[in-house]
Each structure stands twice: as C-alpha cells, then as structure tokens.
Design a protein around this motif. Structure first.
Motif, PDB file in Angstrom:
ATOM      1  N   ARG A  57       0.839  -1.207   0.000  1.00 52.03           N
ATOM      2  CA  ARG A  57       0.000   0.000   0.000  1.00 52.03           C
ATOM      3  C   ARG A  57       0.867   1.247   0.000  1.00 52.03           C
ATOM      4  NH1 ARG A  57      -3.214  -3.007   4.043  1.00 52.03           N
ATOM      5  NH2 ARG A  57      -1.574  -2.339   5.448  1.00 52.03           N
ATOM      6  N   GLN A  58       0.414   2.287  -0.718  1.00 53.08           N
ATOM      7  CA  GLN A  58       1.122   3.562  -0.750  1.00 53.08           C
ATOM      8  C   GLN A  58       1.085   4.196   0.629  1.00 53.08           C
ATOM      9  OE1 GLN A  58       2.420   4.060  -3.594  1.00 53.08           O
ATOM     10  NE2 GLN A  58       1.134   2.924  -5.025  1.00 53.08           N
ATOM     11  N   VAL A  59       2.212   4.762   1.044  1.00 48.97           N
ATOM     12  CA  VAL A  59       2.264   5.486   2.312  1.00 48.97           C
ATOM     13  C   VAL A  59       2.284   6.973   1.982  1.00 48.97           C
ATOM     14  CG1 VAL A  59       3.595   5.874   4.422  1.00 48.97           C
ATOM     15  CG2 VAL A  59       3.459   3.576   3.431  1.00 48.97           C
ATOM     16  N   ASP A  60       1.158   7.635   2.258  1.00 48.82           N
ATOM     17  CA  ASP A  60       1.045   9.049   1.877  1.00 48.82           C
ATOM     18  C   ASP A  60       1.312   9.958   3.082  1.00 48.82           C
ATOM     19  OD1 ASP A  60      -1.183   8.592   3.364  1.00 48.82           O
ATOM     20  OD2 ASP A  60      -2.568   9.613   2.013  1.00 48.82           O
ATOM     21  N   GLY A  61       1.392  11.236   2.792  1.00 46.84           N
ATOM     22  CA  GLY A  61       1.495  12.248   3.843  1.00 46.84           C
ATOM     23  C   GLY A  61       2.840  12.334   4.534  1.00 46.84           C
ATOM     24  N   ALA A  62       3.862  11.722   3.957  1.00 49.25           N
ATOM     25  CA  ALA A  62       5.191  11.802   4.574  1.00 49.25           C
ATOM     26  C   ALA A  62       5.887  13.093   4.143  1.00 49.25           C
ATOM     27  CB  ALA A  62       6.033  10.595   4.174  1.00 49.25           C
ATOM     28  N   ARG A  63       6.789  13.540   4.986  1.00 46.06           N
ATOM     29  CA  ARG A  63       7.618  14.686   4.631  1.00 46.06           C
ATOM     30  C   ARG A  63       9.008  14.133   4.326  1.00 46.06           C
ATOM     31  NH1 ARG A  63      10.860  18.212   7.282  1.00 46.06           N
ATOM     32  NH2 ARG A  63      11.167  20.130   6.113  1.00 46.06           N
ATOM     33  N   ILE A  64       9.507  14.415   3.124  1.00 45.55           N
ATOM     34  CA  ILE A  64      10.776  13.814   2.703  1.00 45.55           C
ATOM     35  C   ILE A  64      11.757  14.903   2.289  1.00 45.55           C
ATOM     36  CG2 ILE A  64      11.886  12.243   1.068  1.00 45.55           C
ATOM     37  CD1 ILE A  64       9.388  10.630   0.919  1.00 45.55           C
ATOM     38  N   THR A  65      12.942  14.860   2.881  1.00 43.90           N
ATOM     39  CA  THR A  65      14.014  15.752   2.453  1.00 43.90           C
ATOM     40  C   THR A  65      15.184  14.903   1.968  1.00 43.90           C
ATOM     41  OG1 THR A  65      14.947  15.901   4.678  1.00 43.90           O
ATOM     42  CG2 THR A  65      13.363  17.579   4.070  1.00 43.90           C
ATOM     43  N   LEU A  66      15.925  15.447   1.028  1.00 44.00           N
ATOM     44  CA  LEU A  66      17.040  14.719   0.434  1.00 44.00           C
ATOM     45  C   LEU A  66      18.319  15.532   0.562  1.00 44.00           C
ATOM     46  CD1 LEU A  66      14.425  14.524  -1.804  1.00 44.00           C
ATOM     47  CD2 LEU A  66      15.861  12.627  -2.473  1.00 44.00           C
ATOM     48  N   GLU A  67      19.410  14.805   0.659  1.00 47.27           N
ATOM     49  CA  GLU A  67      20.727  15.430   0.736  1.00 47.27           C
ATOM     50  C   GLU A  67      21.645  14.654  -0.200  1.00 47.27           C
ATOM     51  OE1 GLU A  67      22.314  15.627   4.710  1.00 47.27           O
ATOM     52  OE2 GLU A  67      24.356  15.848   3.951  1.00 47.27           O
ATOM     53  N   VAL A  78      24.126  19.012  -1.424  1.00 50.52           N
ATOM     54  CA  VAL A  78      22.977  19.657  -2.071  1.00 50.52           C
ATOM     55  C   VAL A  78      21.722  19.171  -1.348  1.00 50.52           C
ATOM     56  CG1 VAL A  78      21.707  19.902  -4.246  1.00 50.52           C
ATOM     57  CG2 VAL A  78      24.200  19.630  -4.281  1.00 50.52           C
ATOM     58  N   PHE A  79      20.860  20.113  -0.953  1.00 58.60           N
ATOM     59  CA  PHE A  79      19.643  19.754  -0.227  1.00 58.60           C
ATOM     60  C   PHE A  79      18.410  20.016  -1.089  1.00 58.60           C
ATOM     61  CE2 PHE A  79      22.793  20.864   2.981  1.00 58.60           C
ATOM     62  CZ  PHE A  79      22.679  19.808   3.873  1.00 58.60           C
ATOM     63  N   ALA A  80      17.400  19.209  -0.894  1.00 55.58           N
ATOM     64  CA  ALA A  80      16.135  19.424  -1.604  1.00 55.58           C
ATOM     65  C   ALA A  80      15.003  18.790  -0.810  1.00 55.58           C
ATOM     66  CB  ALA A  80      16.204  18.812  -3.002  1.00 55.58           C
ATOM     67  N   GLU A  81      13.805  19.256  -1.081  1.00 62.40           N
ATOM     68  CA  GLU A  81      12.617  18.634  -0.504  1.00 62.40           C
ATOM     69  C   GLU A  81      11.875  17.911  -1.605  1.00 62.40           C
ATOM     70  OE1 GLU A  81       9.808  20.304   2.210  1.00 62.40           O
ATOM     71  OE2 GLU A  81      11.299  21.732   2.931  1.00 62.40           O
ATOM     72  N   ALA A  82      11.215  16.830  -1.230  1.00 64.71           N
ATOM     73  CA  ALA A  82      10.406  16.112  -2.207  1.00 64.71           C
ATOM     74  C   ALA A  82       8.944  16.518  -2.026  1.00 64.71           C
ATOM     75  CB  ALA A  82      10.567  14.611  -2.036  1.00 64.71           C
ATOM     76  N   ARG A  83       8.232  16.606  -3.135  1.00 63.70           N
ATOM     77  CA  ARG A  83       6.825  16.986  -3.110  1.00 63.70           C
ATOM     78  C   ARG A  83       6.002  15.750  -3.430  1.00 63.70           C
ATOM     79  NH1 ARG A  83       3.345  19.478  -6.663  1.00 63.70           N
ATOM     80  NH2 ARG A  83       4.743  19.007  -8.385  1.00 63.70           N
ATOM     81  N   GLU A  84       4.920  15.569  -2.712  1.00 58.57           N
ATOM     82  CA  GLU A  84       4.061  14.415  -2.970  1.00 58.57           C
ATOM     83  C   GLU A  84       3.187  14.721  -4.179  1.00 58.57           C
ATOM     84  OE1 GLU A  84       1.794  13.077   0.401  1.00 58.57           O
ATOM     85  OE2 GLU A  84       1.469  11.117  -0.525  1.00 58.57           O
ATOM     86  N   TRP A 102      27.745   9.904  -6.762  1.00 55.54           N
ATOM     87  CA  TRP A 102      26.985  10.612  -5.730  1.00 55.54           C
ATOM     88  C   TRP A 102      26.240   9.587  -4.886  1.00 55.54           C
ATOM     89  CZ3 TRP A 102      26.254  16.093  -5.338  1.00 55.54           C
ATOM     90  CH2 TRP A 102      26.911  16.844  -6.328  1.00 55.54           C
ATOM     91  N   PHE A 103      25.895   9.984  -3.664  1.00 55.37           N
ATOM     92  CA  PHE A 103      24.941   9.198  -2.884  1.00 55.37           C
ATOM     93  C   PHE A 103      23.917  10.139  -2.263  1.00 55.37           C
ATOM     94  CE2 PHE A 103      26.507   9.985   1.458  1.00 55.37           C
ATOM     95  CZ  PHE A 103      27.834  10.340   1.243  1.00 55.37           C
ATOM     96  N   ILE A 104      22.720   9.646  -2.153  1.00 58.27           N
ATOM     97  CA  ILE A 104      21.599  10.467  -1.690  1.00 58.27           C
ATOM     98  C   ILE A 104      21.129   9.950  -0.324  1.00 58.27           C
ATOM     99  CG2 ILE A 104      19.314  11.386  -2.269  1.00 58.27           C
ATOM    100  CD1 ILE A 104      21.382  12.024  -4.415  1.00 58.27           C
ATOM    101  N   LEU A 105      21.095  10.831   0.652  1.00 53.52           N
ATOM    102  CA  LEU A 105      20.517  10.513   1.960  1.00 53.52           C
ATOM    103  C   LEU A 105      19.075  10.982   1.940  1.00 53.52           C
ATOM    104  CD1 LEU A 105      23.416  11.881   4.219  1.00 53.52           C
ATOM    105  CD2 LEU A 105      23.064   9.523   3.475  1.00 53.52           C
ATOM    106  N   VAL A 106      18.175  10.096   2.315  1.00 48.69           N
ATOM    107  CA  VAL A 106      16.754  10.423   2.304  1.00 48.69           C
ATOM    108  C   VAL A 106      16.243  10.396   3.742  1.00 48.69           C
ATOM    109  CG1 VAL A 106      14.508   9.828   1.332  1.00 48.69           C
ATOM    110  CG2 VAL A 106      16.594   9.248   0.071  1.00 48.69           C
ATOM    111  N   HIS A 107      15.666  11.505   4.181  1.00 47.95           N
ATOM    112  CA  HIS A 107      15.100  11.599   5.533  1.00 47.95           C
ATOM    113  C   HIS A 107      13.585  11.656   5.407  1.00 47.95           C
ATOM    114  CE1 HIS A 107      19.185  12.384   6.820  1.00 47.95           C
ATOM    115  NE2 HIS A 107      19.253  13.428   6.004  1.00 47.95           N
ATOM    116  N   VAL A 108      12.929  10.655   5.958  1.00 46.37           N
ATOM    117  CA  VAL A 108      11.473  10.559   5.837  1.00 46.37           C
ATOM    118  C   VAL A 108      10.853  10.750   7.222  1.00 46.37           C
ATOM    119  CG1 VAL A 108       9.551   9.071   5.163  1.00 46.37           C
ATOM    120  CG2 VAL A 108      11.746   8.895   3.957  1.00 46.37           C
ATOM    121  N   THR A 109       9.885  11.660   7.314  1.00 46.37           N
ATOM    122  CA  THR A 109       9.080  11.772   8.533  1.00 46.37           C
ATOM    123  C   THR A 109       7.654  11.383   8.172  1.00 46.37           C
ATOM    124  OG1 THR A 109      10.469  13.602   9.280  1.00 46.37           O
ATOM    125  CG2 THR A 109       8.381  13.280  10.437  1.00 46.37           C
TER     126      THR A 109
END
Ligand SMILES: [Cu+2]
Length: 128
Positions: A57-67, A78-84, A102-109
């Motif tokens: 199932r899709q998990v919606d409503g998360a806040r995701i930032t990337l580095e 480089v920092f960015a936010e992901a949009r749902e 490159w490697f991407i760190l993903v922070h999910v709340t």
C-alpha cells in the motif's frame, strides 16, 4: 566503585532498550527510487520516490528531504525537498554539479512522526 560503574552501564543499556521499545519499528517500509535522466548527467536530475508498506500500500502524507553528497571529500552537499505528486509518490529535482559518484541521503518523517533514513547511490554521473 566497580559496582557503581556497572550499574550505570546497566542503566544506560536499560534506557537504550526502553527507548527502542517505545518507537514502533519502521523497517517494514519500502522506499523505491528512480532517477531521470538515466544514465544521470551533470545538471538537474529528477528523483522519484515511492513509499510503500509490506502489503504494497502507498504510504502518503510523509515529509521527505534529500541530501546529495559526492563520495569524495570537500563537496558542499545539495539539499532538496520532495513533493508528494500522488499518494505515496514523492518527487524532487536536485542539481548535481559534478561528474562522478553521488549518494543520496533520504530523511522521511511519516504522518505519525516516526522517522526513517535511507540512502542510495547515483553512480557514474557523466558530464553534460
Ligand atoms: Cu565532486
């Protein structure tokens, strides 16, 4: 003195365990990623993330930032936010400024406040 130290250690272990128990495990979520263009080039890349649970199932409503970081030292991340863009689908554009690995760190709340950190590679970014 020795026993005081060992009881302190025991307290620390107990606190760590208690804290671990209080948090719900979030290791059951899957974060799939897709990078465009593929193969990646220097410049803006679009990163699409899909967050799903064990039942798919899709998990919606998360806040995701990337580095984004490079595998060598001395680069500014480089920092960015992901949009749902649709439930469980998150999208971000990041500017990769140099050819290489490159490697991407993903922070999910999650909606309920739980946090997950994930990491993936974007290797072999070629000059534009
Ligand atoms: Cu670099």
């Amino acid at each position: 003195m020795l026993s005081r130290r060992s009881s302190l250690v025991a307290l620390c272990v107990w606190l760590a365990l208690a804290q671990g128990c209080r948090k719900e495990p979030v290791s059951d979520l899957t974060l799939a990623h897709e990078v465009s263009p593929n193969p990646p080039r220097v410049g803006p890349v679009t990163i699409t993330l899909r967050l799903t649970d064990t039942a798919g199932r899709q998990v919606d409503g998360a806040r995701i930032t990337l580095e984004a970081n490079m595998s060598h030292a001395g680069m500014v991340p480089v920092f960015a936010e992901a949009r749902e863009t649709e439930p469980g689908r998150y999208q971000s554009t990041m500017e990769l400024s140099m050819a290489g690995d490159w490697f991407i760190l993903v922070h999910v709340t999650l909606k309920d406040g739980r946090k997950i950190d994930r990491q993936f590679d974007i290797k072999g970014v070629v000059a534009a």
